[in-house]
Design a protein around this motif. Structure first.
Motif, PDB file in Angstrom:
ATOM      1  N   GLN A 284      -4.871   0.271  -3.789  1.00 22.36           N
ATOM      2  CA  GLN A 284      -5.399   0.935  -2.593  1.00 22.36           C
ATOM      3  C   GLN A 284      -4.493   2.084  -2.169  1.00 22.36           C
ATOM      4  OE1 GLN A 284      -6.248  -1.714   0.675  1.00 22.36           O
ATOM      5  NE2 GLN A 284      -7.649  -0.244   1.583  1.00 22.36           N
ATOM      6  N   GLY A 285      -3.184   1.890  -2.243  1.00 19.59           N
ATOM      7  CA  GLY A 285      -2.256   2.969  -1.924  1.00 19.59           C
ATOM      8  C   GLY A 285      -2.414   4.155  -2.862  1.00 19.59           C
TER       9      GLY A 285
ATOM     10  N   ILE B 261       0.846  -1.201   0.000  1.00 16.56           N
ATOM     11  CA  ILE B 261       0.000   0.000   0.000  1.00 16.56           C
ATOM     12  C   ILE B 261       0.877   1.245   0.000  1.00 16.56           C
ATOM     13  CG2 ILE B 261      -1.644   1.336   1.395  1.00 16.56           C
ATOM     14  CD1 ILE B 261      -2.865  -1.433   2.195  1.00 16.56           C
TER      15      ILE B 261
END
Length: 197
Positions: free
Chosen positions: A183-184, A22
């Motif tokens: 997501q990061g 992430i």
């Protein structure tokens, strides 16, 4: 000025690998990142009895309130414990009332991640239980939805709720890595928009 993302986790195995992926994704989006862990709360005799690999995170600093203040956006992760977040993460979040009373996290975006040893062992419920924290702080919850094909095709970890890992197998698979990186990137993008940086 670059967007600042805090990736905060509790745990030692695949949750650490998810956290690192992430952070890489946020970095690919141009964000400055901090990787932090919460303090261990297990009794020493349990750590010894169950061979908990606490040494796996010796090089990662413990989180401070200043890390949360510093961040424009947060990613918070914990392995599942009976469908809920682990006690170590809950203990830390329970201590953050000074930030809550001062409104210091109000409006900041946050996203969540987890891991469980079985496919139905609480991936989604753990993320949901962590998210109640964000509701009380007035944070902006950032889910993944189905924006990348890996979320629809994964048979291990990852869902529209957030990245996760099926811990019954060693290491993150290709889909889990892609979902965590996404997501990061996603939290960095939202944080950039909301902070105006």
């Amino acid at each position: 000025m670059s967007t600042k993302i805090l990736v905060l986790f509790y745990g030692y195995g695949s949750i650490v690998e998810l956290a690192k992926e992430i952070a890489k994704g946020a970095g690919e989006e141009g964000a400055e990142t901090r990787l932090r862990k919460v303090r261990e709360t297990l009794y020493p005799e349990l750590i010894e009895k169950f061979h908990v690999p606490v040494e796996n995170t010796n090089d990662i600093p413990e989180v401070s309130y200043d890390d949360l203040r510093w961040a424009d956006g947060l990613a918070i992760g914990s392995p599942t414990r009976y469908g809920n977040m682990a006690g170590g993460m809950k203990t830390f979040l329970d201590t953050t009332a000074p930030l809550w009373s001062a409104g210091e996290l109000y409006g900041k975006p946050v996203t969540f991640f987890t891991e469980s040893s079985t496919i139905h062992g609480g991936h989604e419920t753990t993320i949901l239980t962590m998210s109640t924290y964000a509701f009380h702080f007035g944070m902006v919850i950032v889910p993944l939805g189905y924006a990348i094909p890996e979320i629809s095709s994964t048979t291990t970890g990852g869902s529209p709720y957030g990245s996760s890992h099926l811990g019954s197998k060693k290491g993150l698979d290709e889909n889990e890595v892609k979902i965590a990186r996404f997501q990061g990137k996603r939290i960095a993008q939202v944080a950039k928009k909301l902070s105006g940086s």
